[in-house]
Design an enzyme around this catalytic site. Structure first.
Site, PDB file in Angstrom:
ATOM      1  NE  ARG A  81     -18.898  -2.580  73.046  1.00 20.21           N
ATOM      2  CZ  ARG A  81     -19.527  -3.286  73.977  1.00 20.21           C
ATOM      3  NH1 ARG A  81     -19.925  -2.704  75.099  1.00 20.21           N
ATOM      4  NH2 ARG A  81     -19.777  -4.555  73.800  1.00 20.21           N
ATOM      5  CE1 TYR A 223      -8.842  -1.762  69.288  1.00 19.96           C
ATOM      6  CE2 TYR A 223     -10.297  -2.811  70.851  1.00 19.96           C
ATOM      7  CZ  TYR A 223      -9.557  -2.863  69.697  1.00 19.96           C
ATOM      8  OH  TYR A 223      -9.520  -4.015  68.948  1.00 19.96           O
ATOM      9  N   GLY A 224     -11.873   1.439  69.689  1.00 20.11           N
ATOM     10  CA  GLY A 224     -13.196   0.953  69.284  1.00 20.11           C
ATOM     11  C   GLY A 224     -14.346   1.844  69.721  1.00 20.11           C
ATOM     12  CE  LYS A 232     -21.817  -1.395  68.522  1.00 25.20           C
ATOM     13  NZ  LYS A 232     -20.913  -2.450  68.822  1.00 25.20           N
ATOM     14  CG  HIS A 252     -25.569  -4.484  68.805  1.00 24.23           C
ATOM     15  ND1 HIS A 252     -25.066  -5.250  69.827  1.00 24.23           N
ATOM     16  CD2 HIS A 252     -24.514  -4.240  67.986  1.00 24.23           C
ATOM     17  CE1 HIS A 252     -23.777  -5.473  69.639  1.00 24.23           C
ATOM     18  NE2 HIS A 252     -23.413  -4.870  68.530  1.00 24.23           N
ATOM     19  CB  SER A 274     -20.213  -7.367  71.614  1.00 24.00           C
ATOM     20  OG  SER A 274     -20.934  -6.163  71.682  1.00 24.00           O
ATOM     21  CB  CYS A 276     -22.841 -13.323  69.801  1.00 25.86           C
ATOM     22  SG  CYS A 276     -22.335 -13.377  71.527  1.00 25.86           S
ATOM     23  N   GLY A 277     -21.496 -13.232  66.407  1.00 28.34           N
ATOM     24  CA  GLY A 277     -21.742 -13.754  65.066  1.00 28.34           C
ATOM     25  C   GLY A 277     -22.447 -12.854  64.065  1.00 28.34           C
ATOM     26  CB  THR A 279     -19.014  -9.546  61.352  1.00 33.96           C
ATOM     27  OG1 THR A 279     -19.106  -8.345  62.127  1.00 33.96           O
ATOM     28  CG2 THR A 279     -18.167  -9.287  60.114  1.00 33.96           C
ATOM     29  CG  ASP A 299     -21.863  -3.500  65.243  1.00 28.70           C
ATOM     30  OD1 ASP A 299     -21.885  -4.606  65.815  1.00 28.70           O
ATOM     31  OD2 ASP A 299     -21.612  -2.436  65.831  1.00 28.70           O
ATOM     32  CG  ASN A 389     -12.681  -6.680  71.417  1.00 27.72           C
ATOM     33  OD1 ASN A 389     -13.541  -7.041  70.612  1.00 27.72           O
ATOM     34  ND2 ASN A 389     -12.591  -5.431  71.855  1.00 27.72           N
ATOM     35  NE  ARG A 391     -13.950  -5.871  67.890  1.00 29.32           N
ATOM     36  CZ  ARG A 391     -15.244  -6.159  67.893  1.00 29.32           C
ATOM     37  NH1 ARG A 391     -15.981  -5.978  66.827  1.00 29.32           N
ATOM     38  NH2 ARG A 391     -15.822  -6.636  68.978  1.00 29.32           N
TER      39      ARG A 391
HETATM   40  P1  GTP Z   1     -19.250  -7.411  67.318  1.00 32.40           P
HETATM   41  O1  GTP Z   1     -18.489  -6.807  66.195  1.00 32.40           O
HETATM   42  O2  GTP Z   1     -18.485  -7.423  68.613  1.00 32.40           O
HETATM   43  O3  GTP Z   1     -20.599  -6.812  67.509  1.00 32.40           O
HETATM   44  O4  GTP Z   1     -19.379  -9.004  67.014  1.00 32.40           O
HETATM   45  P2  GTP Z   1     -20.257  -9.821  65.956  1.00 32.40           P
HETATM   46  O5  GTP Z   1     -21.606 -10.090  66.529  1.00 32.40           O
HETATM   47  O6  GTP Z   1     -20.210  -9.207  64.631  1.00 32.40           O
HETATM   48  O7  GTP Z   1     -19.499 -11.248  65.952  1.00 32.40           O
HETATM   49  P3  GTP Z   1     -18.602 -11.906  64.799  1.00 32.40           P
HETATM   50  O8  GTP Z   1     -19.396 -12.273  63.587  1.00 32.40           O
HETATM   51  O9  GTP Z   1     -17.408 -11.087  64.587  1.00 32.40           O
HETATM   52  O10 GTP Z   1     -18.205 -13.272  65.518  1.00 32.40           O
HETATM   53  C1  GTP Z   1     -17.524 -13.292  66.756  1.00 32.40           C
HETATM   54  C2  GTP Z   1     -16.851 -14.627  66.968  1.00 32.40           C
HETATM   55  O11 GTP Z   1     -17.815 -15.679  66.897  1.00 32.40           O
HETATM   56  C3  GTP Z   1     -15.809 -14.921  65.897  1.00 32.40           C
HETATM   57  O12 GTP Z   1     -14.692 -15.500  66.507  1.00 32.40           O
HETATM   58  C4  GTP Z   1     -16.497 -15.906  64.989  1.00 32.40           C
HETATM   59  O13 GTP Z   1     -15.588 -16.768  64.362  1.00 32.40           O
HETATM   60  C5  GTP Z   1     -17.449 -16.656  65.929  1.00 32.40           C
HETATM   61  N1  GTP Z   1     -18.676 -17.108  65.229  1.00 32.40           N
HETATM   62  C6  GTP Z   1     -19.433 -16.385  64.375  1.00 32.40           C
HETATM   63  N2  GTP Z   1     -20.444 -17.122  63.853  1.00 32.40           N
HETATM   64  C7  GTP Z   1     -20.325 -18.356  64.406  1.00 32.40           C
HETATM   65  C8  GTP Z   1     -21.076 -19.578  64.268  1.00 32.40           C
HETATM   66  O14 GTP Z   1     -22.056 -19.679  63.522  1.00 32.40           O
HETATM   67  N3  GTP Z   1     -20.643 -20.626  65.013  1.00 32.40           N
HETATM   68  C9  GTP Z   1     -19.563 -20.551  65.845  1.00 32.40           C
HETATM   69  N4  GTP Z   1     -19.209 -21.626  66.533  1.00 32.40           N
HETATM   70  N5  GTP Z   1     -18.823 -19.425  65.988  1.00 32.40           N
HETATM   71  C10 GTP Z   1     -19.208 -18.337  65.283  1.00 32.40           C
HETATM   72  C1  SPV Z   2     -19.234  -4.366  69.853  1.00 25.56           C
HETATM   73  O1  SPV Z   2     -18.629  -4.484  70.919  1.00 25.56           O
HETATM   74  O2  SPV Z   2     -20.453  -4.676  69.738  1.00 25.56           O
HETATM   75  C2  SPV Z   2     -18.527  -3.879  68.658  1.00 25.56           C
HETATM   76  C3  SPV Z   2     -17.162  -3.379  68.822  1.00 25.56           C
HETATM   77  O3  SPV Z   2     -19.106  -3.875  67.585  1.00 25.56           O
HETATM   78  S1  SPV Z   2     -17.118  -1.748  69.399  1.00 25.56           S
HETATM   79  O4  SPV Z   2     -17.122  -0.862  68.251  1.00 25.56           O
HETATM   80  O5  SPV Z   2     -15.900  -1.587  70.170  1.00 25.56           O
HETATM   81  O6  SPV Z   2     -18.302  -1.475  70.195  1.00 25.56           O
HETATM   82 MN    MN Z   3     -21.196  -4.788  67.748  1.00 24.35          MN
END
Ligand code: GTP
Ligand code: SPV
Ligand code: MN
Length: 609
Positions: A81, A223-224, A232, A252, A274, A276-277, A279, A299, A389, A391
């Protein structure tokens, strides 16, 4: 201009006059070679993915490993983004607020009409009818995306309910069908006989929301969140404006279902910035016996009050657009199972020589692969195989632990909301707010290190209110007030309780203090036991944190000192945080709700300041 002959023989046009007029107007401006109305059929998917393979955008993965799945690598200048190119073009600048980019809407439209003029030449213009949330919802949240990118059409089919059925419903409803017109172009017209590139896009990018008109114009990126406009742009930026006007919340947030050993069911929503965990937490495999998690969304959550006064959440999406690096059988086995069923698109990961994908953190590194940049990669390479990033885009209904309530347009009643971010210091593993307003203060002052999900510097601490900094479609001060109002107008006993978590605190060596992932179930358990009045807590200046005994650490590979360090509230660290919060709040001037100023003053006096 001719009607489509090279792609699926779709229905020509629509009986909906307003929609037909908008499509004609956009076609006159962008001059595509063809127009294709997206049906969402399997035949259409096949034709579009074949076309993408032929164009070199897609590589088909090995059918036995990832059935009906594709690999794509974007242009290195189109990987995330683009927050500095994202605008909220409200009529008045003050309605966009201090956290968004703004330009006068008419000026922006003039500028973008210049960019859009002839921008689809040599390409097909696709019209994608879609609905965010359920088609059967009381008020279906329709959208129509126009795009000149086949990659976007294919990805939208995974991420949203799209196609003929949606258009039928829009046509039935006629003028009563409110849809968000969302215009997208790669900004890469083709000259006569010009050979296309694998990832067309434009160096100049604009991601623009017009909140009063509830329209979206996007240009230059494929992208995305820049290009899949239901995500978003619509479900957060435009929907947050609708939510403000109509008394609900567009956030979010992931949504999960938690089942206790006593078979009590709780629904939890969590907002983390984004990458930060979200998913990972949404698909958690609990490490503590007897607890079970099911997924509802990873999300975005739309939350409305039900007749019973509780806040009900719906996930408007239809797929996962998940961060690939770090995903593996240990951290997220449920995501692995979901993507291994196929029907997925992987972007900016590495392509293995046997037709599979790989990324940093996945088991069994291949001896050789092609990196996302198209270069040879081996485990000895200095460069990453995958963009941070990168995906996977995969259908939510393939997730084995998808909760059955996902199918219910009414959503699920939320018992707890977690806010969280990436902080190496200061912020403890979990803190419970004293009440809704204090929880709103926690959300409004949420801070996190920046990640690769947006272009720009990575690892810089910034305030990211409710993990919505890049997604609030109006003045963030008004958004805080909206949150306060939600609490004021509700029965406090029925509101979700608000918590603040941090999985990312580090020790002196720079290692994570908390193992995270499945172990986060221990924190969820404490949260639920707080709701049930069973778990003890210590009152601290920042809120309630677990007593050492109340957090279940049985079988956890951590010393009691490490657990203490993860839970620690250090008044000195928090005193150092205050000037940053003051600086953040100063941005809002008169627009800052008085209650948040009072919360800050209370925090200061609790810290003895
Ligand atoms: P967006 O799709 O961008 O909104 O991200 P998200 O908030 O869904 O984050 P996602 O769960 O994909 O995690 C992002 C990164 O953080 C990945 O590389 C994970 O492996 C890592 N991560 C997720 N949960 C944890 C956790 O509990 N501890 C640590 N150390 N890393 C984590
Ligand atoms: C984020 O950045 O919070 C995402 C990926 O979930 S995107 O769809 O590119 O916004
Ligand atoms: Mn997101």
């Amino acid at each position: 201009m001719t009607t489509d002959t090279t792609v699926a023989p779709a229905e020509a046009g629509t009986t909906h006059e307003g929609l037909a007029a908008w499509v004609a107007e956009v076609a006159a401006m962008t001059t595509p070679d063809r127009i294709h109305w997206v049906t969402g059929s399997d035949e259409e998917w096949k034709e579009l993915t074949d076309k993408l393979v032929e164009a070199g955008t897609f590589t088909r993965l090995d059918e036995a490993k990832k059935p009906n799945s594709f690999y794509a690598a974007s242009s290195p200048q189109d990987v995330a983004r683009v927050e500095d190119r994202t605008f909220i073009c409200s009529r008045e600048e003050k309605d966009s607020g201090p956290t968004n980019n703004w330009m006068d809407p008419e000026k922006m439209k003039d500028l973008m009409r210049g960019l859009y003029a002839g921008c689809m030449k040599g390409r097909t213009m696709y019209v994608i009818p879609f609905v965010m949330g359920h088609l059967e919802a009381e008020k279906p949240m329709f959208g129509v995306e126009i795009t000149d990118s086949e990659y976007v059409v294919v990805s939208m089919r995974v991420m949203a309910r799209t196609g003929r059925k949606v258009l039928d419903r829009i046509e039935e409803l006629g003028d009563a069908a409110n849809y968000v017109p969302a215009l997208h172009s790669l900004g890469a017209p083709l000259g006569d006989g010009e050979q296309d590139v694998a990832w067309p896009c434009n160096e100049e990018k604009y991601i623009v929301q017009f909140p009063e008109e509830r329209t979206i114009w996007s240009y230059g990126s494929g992208y995305g969140g820049n290009a899949l406009l239901g995500k978003k742009c619509y479900s957060l930026r435009i929907a947050s404006v609708m939510a403000r006007d109509e008394g609900w919340l567009a956030e979010h947030m992931l949504i999960l279902k938690l089942i206790s050993p006593e078979q009590q069911v709780y629904y939890v929503a969590a907002a983390f910035p984004s990458a930060c965990g979200k998913t990972n937490l949404a698909m958690l495999e609990p490490t503590i016996p007897g607890w079970k998690v099911e997924t509802l969304g990873d999300d975005i959550a739309w939350m409305r009050f039900g007749k019973d006064g509780r806040l009900y959440a719906v996930n408007p999406e239809f797929g996962f657009f998940g961060v690939a690096p770090g995903t593996n059988e240990h951290t997220n086995p449920n995501a692995m199972k979901t993507i291994n069923k196929g029907n997925s698109v992987f972007t900016n990961v590495a392509l293995t020589d046997d037709g599979d994908v790989w990324w940093e953190g996945l088991e069994n590194p291949p001896a050789h692969a092609t990196s996302w940049k198209g270069e040879d990669w081996t485990p000895d390479s200095e460069e990453l195989s995958s963009h941070p990033n990168s995906r996977y885009c995969t259908p939510i209904e393939q997730c084995d632990i998808l909760a059955e309530e996902y199918a219910d347009p009414a959503g699920v009643p939320i018992s707890a909301i977690l806010f969280g971010g990436r902080r190496k210091t200061t912020v403890p593993l979990v803190t419970e707010s004293r009440d809704w307003t204090h929880g709103t203060f926690m959300g409004a002052t949420l801070s996190s290190e920046t990640t690769a999900a947006a272009t720009g510097q990575v690892g810089v601490v910034r305030r990211d209110p409710m993990a919505m900094l890049p997604f609030i479609g109006y003045n963030a001060g008004d958004y805080f007030q909206h949150w306060i109002n939600i609490g004021k107008d509700a029965d406090a006993t029925k509101l979700p309780r608000i918590f603040y978590v941090n999985w990312f605190r580090r020790d002196d060596e720079g290692d994570f203090l908390w193992p995270g992932f499945g172990e986060n179930s221990r924190v969820l358990k404490w949260v639920i036991e707080r709701l049930e009045g069973k778990a003890a807590a210590v009152e601290t200046p920042i809120g309630h944190v677990p007593t050492p005994e109340s957090l279940d650490i049985e079988g956890l590979d951590m010393t009691p000192e490490q657990v203490q360090a993860a839970l620690k509230v250090d008044p000195e660290e928090w005193k150092a945080e205050i000037p940053q919060i003051e600086e953040w709040f100063a941005k809002f001037g008169d627009q800052l709700p008085t209650q948040l100023q009072i919360e800050l003053d209370t925090l200061k006096s609790r810290l003895g300041l």
